[in-house]
Design an enzyme around this catalytic site. Structure first.
Site, PDB file in Angstrom:
ATOM      1  N   HIS A 159      -0.399   4.380   3.615  1.00  0.00           N
ATOM      2  CA  HIS A 159       0.899   4.336   2.933  1.00  0.00           C
ATOM      3  C   HIS A 159       1.920   5.232   3.641  1.00  0.00           C
ATOM      4  CE1 HIS A 159      -0.329   2.032  -0.689  1.00  0.00           C
ATOM      5  NE2 HIS A 159      -1.518   2.551  -0.411  1.00  0.00           N
ATOM      6  N   ASP A 214      -5.723   6.229  -0.694  1.00  0.00           N
ATOM      7  CA  ASP A 214      -6.155   4.863  -0.992  1.00  0.00           C
ATOM      8  C   ASP A 214      -5.638   3.868   0.044  1.00  0.00           C
ATOM      9  OD1 ASP A 214      -3.516   5.360  -1.967  1.00  0.00           O
ATOM     10  OD2 ASP A 214      -3.608   3.449  -3.037  1.00  0.00           O
ATOM     11  N   GLU A 215      -6.251   2.692   0.036  1.00  0.00           N
ATOM     12  CA  GLU A 215      -5.796   1.539   0.823  1.00  0.00           C
ATOM     13  C   GLU A 215      -5.533   1.901   2.284  1.00  0.00           C
ATOM     14  OE1 GLU A 215      -2.472   0.224  -1.541  1.00  0.00           O
ATOM     15  OE2 GLU A 215      -3.765  -0.951  -2.874  1.00  0.00           O
ATOM     16  N   VAL A 216      -6.490   2.581   2.878  1.00  0.00           N
ATOM     17  CA  VAL A 216      -6.367   2.948   4.285  1.00  0.00           C
ATOM     18  C   VAL A 216      -6.940   1.808   5.131  1.00  0.00           C
ATOM     19  CG1 VAL A 216      -7.021   4.593   6.080  1.00  0.00           C
ATOM     20  CG2 VAL A 216      -6.561   5.395   3.739  1.00  0.00           C
ATOM     21  N   GLU A 268     -10.386   4.865  -5.696  1.00  0.00           N
ATOM     22  CA  GLU A 268     -10.813   3.975  -4.611  1.00  0.00           C
ATOM     23  C   GLU A 268     -11.422   4.738  -3.440  1.00  0.00           C
ATOM     24  OE1 GLU A 268      -8.584   1.728  -1.045  1.00  0.00           O
ATOM     25  OE2 GLU A 268      -7.690   1.394  -3.011  1.00  0.00           O
TER      26      GLU A 268
END
Length: 284
Positions: A159, A214-216, A268
């Site tokens: 992000h 998160d969401e790497v 997550e």
């Protein structure tokens, strides 16, 4: 609330309990003209402006949860200060006590950094779509007056695309261009992260700081020959191990900071088998 007595007694262990008690009282108040039954003109004149129905009342209450939060995302949708204050007012009325301020993200970077002014200069939606240090101090103070903590989130290493508008070389080289996530094999990326958190810790006094995590997307790490070579030198074989390396560093830096902070991350991260317990034992 005592029957026919002109006062209300509020008792609490701390001042925030009184604030919450006042909100309960406000929710009990009814307009005098809403009293049931027909009224003569004389009776109508004697009706109170407000009244508490079904008194006397005794309410003994306490929060079911110590963390009662609301998240605002000012990266995807910039919120003027007055709108954030309106959210604080609504939180106070509903006895919420944590403002999770997701202040920056890939869509925009509205935080005006003293150390890295180009972040907002090139990453905010517009010149006016920024939060200065004075703005942040104002929001933290307004929240405190309402019994609300402000937990800021500065999400790394994913992000982070908005950082690339001003500092592209600390992102990962992928298919010929710099993309998120941060290149966590680069010393410059670690210097940036240290300086950023040093600065924001001074503005947000809460003991907690949200580091995202998160969401790497690890695709760029997996495709980069430089990253893969660095991983070999450090005996790492999987991209998640590289994220583990970064998170270990960041958690250690924050927990051992001169202004000690407790870092928190999205669930997550743990679901992806990144383990924090060796540095921060959540259950202890």
């Amino acid at each position: 609330v005592l029957d026919n007595d002109p006062f209300v007694l509020l008792s609490a262990m701390i001042v925030f309990g009184i604030l919450h008690g006042l909100q309960s009282l406000l929710q009990l108040l009814t307009f005098g003209w809403m009293q049931l039954g027909a009224a003569t003109a004389a009776e109508d004149d004697n009706r109170p402006v407000f009244y508490v129905d079904n008194s006397p009342l005794l309410i003994q209450d306490k929060p079911a949860y110590p963390f009662r939060g609301l998240l605002v995302d000012t990266s995807r949708h910039y919120l003027p200060l007055e709108l954030i204050v309106k959210n604080l007012n609504a939180m106070e009325q509903n006895k919420l006590n944590v403002l999770h301020w997701h202040i920056v993200d890939s869509p925009s970077w509205p935080y005006q950094s003293a150390r890295y002014p180009d972040l907002s200069r090139r990453g905010a939606f517009c010149d006016q779509c920024v939060y200065t240090s004075q703005d942040i101090v104002f929001i933290v103070e307004q929240a405190a007056l309402r019994g609300i903590r402000v937990v800021a989130e500065f999400d790394v290493p994913g992000h982070t695309q908005a950082i690339g508008n001003s500092h592209p070389k600390i992102l990962s080289m992928c298919q010929g261009e710099y993309r998120e996530p941060l290149n966590v094999t680069s010393p410059a990326a670690y210097e940036f992260v240290r300086n950023l958190y040093d600065e924001v810790i001074g503005l947000f006094p809460d003991n907690w700081i949200h580091v995202g995590g998160d969401e790497v997307s690890t695709k760029c790490w997996e495709e980069s020959t430089d990253v893969q070579e660095w991983m070999k030198q450090h005996n790492l074989t999987e991209a998640l191990q590289l994220q583990q390396y970064f998170e270990d560093y960041l958690f250690s830096y924050l927990t051992n900071h001169v202004q000690k902070r407790t870092p928190i991350a999205w669930q997550e991260v743990m679901e992806n088998s990144v383990h924090f317990e060796r540095l921060y034992p959540f259950g202890s």
